[in-house]
Motif scaffolding. Sequence first.
Motif, short mmCIF file in Angstrom:
data_model
loop_
_atom_site.label_atom_id
_atom_site.label_comp_id
_atom_site.label_asym_id
_atom_site.label_seq_id
_atom_site.Cartn_x
_atom_site.Cartn_y
_atom_site.Cartn_z
N ALA A 1 -59.31 -82.91 -7.61
CA ALA A 1 -60.07 -82.49 -8.78
C ALA A 1 -60.22 -83.69 -9.70
O ALA A 1 -59.26 -84.39 -9.97
CB ALA A 1 -59.34 -81.37 -9.51
N THR B 1 -68.52 -80.00 -7.72
CA THR B 1 -67.36 -79.13 -7.60
C THR B 1 -66.97 -78.98 -6.15
O THR B 1 -67.81 -78.74 -5.29
CB THR B 1 -67.67 -77.74 -8.20
OG1 THR B 1 -68.16 -77.90 -9.53
CG2 THR B 1 -66.45 -76.86 -8.23
N ASP C 1 -62.67 -75.13 -5.13
CA ASP C 1 -62.73 -74.83 -6.55
C ASP C 1 -63.84 -73.83 -6.86
O ASP C 1 -63.69 -72.98 -7.74
CB ASP C 1 -62.95 -76.10 -7.37
CG ASP C 1 -61.71 -76.98 -7.43
OD1 ASP C 1 -60.64 -76.52 -6.97
OD2 ASP C 1 -61.81 -78.12 -7.91
N ASP D 1 -65.62 -76.37 -14.28
CA ASP D 1 -65.08 -75.90 -13.01
C ASP D 1 -63.69 -76.48 -12.75
O ASP D 1 -62.80 -75.79 -12.24
CB ASP D 1 -66.01 -76.24 -11.85
CG ASP D 1 -67.20 -75.29 -11.78
OD1 ASP D 1 -67.31 -74.39 -12.63
OD2 ASP D 1 -68.03 -75.46 -10.86
N THR D 2 -63.49 -77.74 -13.10
CA THR D 2 -62.18 -78.37 -12.92
C THR D 2 -61.13 -77.65 -13.76
O THR D 2 -60.05 -77.33 -13.27
CB THR D 2 -62.24 -79.86 -13.30
OG1 THR D 2 -63.22 -80.50 -12.50
CG2 THR D 2 -60.90 -80.53 -13.11
N ALA E 1 -60.57 -73.99 -12.42
CA ALA E 1 -59.83 -74.00 -11.15
C ALA E 1 -58.36 -74.35 -11.40
O ALA E 1 -57.46 -73.74 -10.80
CB ALA E 1 -60.46 -75.00 -10.19
N ARG E 2 -58.10 -75.30 -12.29
CA ARG E 2 -56.74 -75.66 -12.62
C ARG E 2 -56.01 -74.47 -13.26
O ARG E 2 -54.87 -74.18 -12.93
CB ARG E 2 -56.72 -76.86 -13.57
CG ARG E 2 -55.32 -77.42 -13.80
CD ARG E 2 -55.30 -78.62 -14.71
NE ARG E 2 -56.21 -79.66 -14.28
CZ ARG E 2 -57.12 -80.23 -15.08
NH1 ARG E 2 -57.22 -79.88 -16.34
NH2 ARG E 2 -57.90 -81.17 -14.62
#
Length: 182
Positions: A91, A112, A116, A171-172, A175-176
């Motif tokens: 990521a 992305t 993710d 998105d990062t 997702a995290r």
Amino acid sequence: MLLTVLLLLLVAAGVLVFAVAAGSAQWAWLSVLLCAVAAVLLFWSRARDRKRGVSAPRHSAHAVADGAASDPVAESEALPDGIGTTAGDDAVVPPTEAVEPDPDTEPSEQRTDAADVLLVCESDAEVLVIDERPRYHLDTCSWVGERATMPLPVGEARELGFTPCAVCCPDTSVARLERSSA
């Protein structure tokens, strides 16, 4: 320029069809000549853009042909001072120093990872969308500024056709967040 090249290629295709139907080699050679002119125009346009310092988008065939890295992780590792460094699971973390984006131009789309995307589509985390704009953003996005926004769940924003902003990289972050809560 691209429109001119496309038009030349369409005319060349029409001439080739006529040449085959008429059985005329001269018309076939005219089709080849039109294709060659289109190729010369493309190369000339590319050389002119390079001379002006205009770079091709990262997803274009030019970027791949020029040997540019198409891997966002490899690109981020080449940046100085830890900007865009990676944070596990491939990521890409957004820059720590906020770069003032141009408010008149649309930010580019965040790349992305497929894993993710699955996490993001199933998430209920809220993102912000702006009417008549294609991107969704985090509430901390510097590009959004004072624009009127509407909160939406990120999964719904994706279903509606919105794409992630490359300035704030929602998105990062989503997702995290999903990985940490799982």
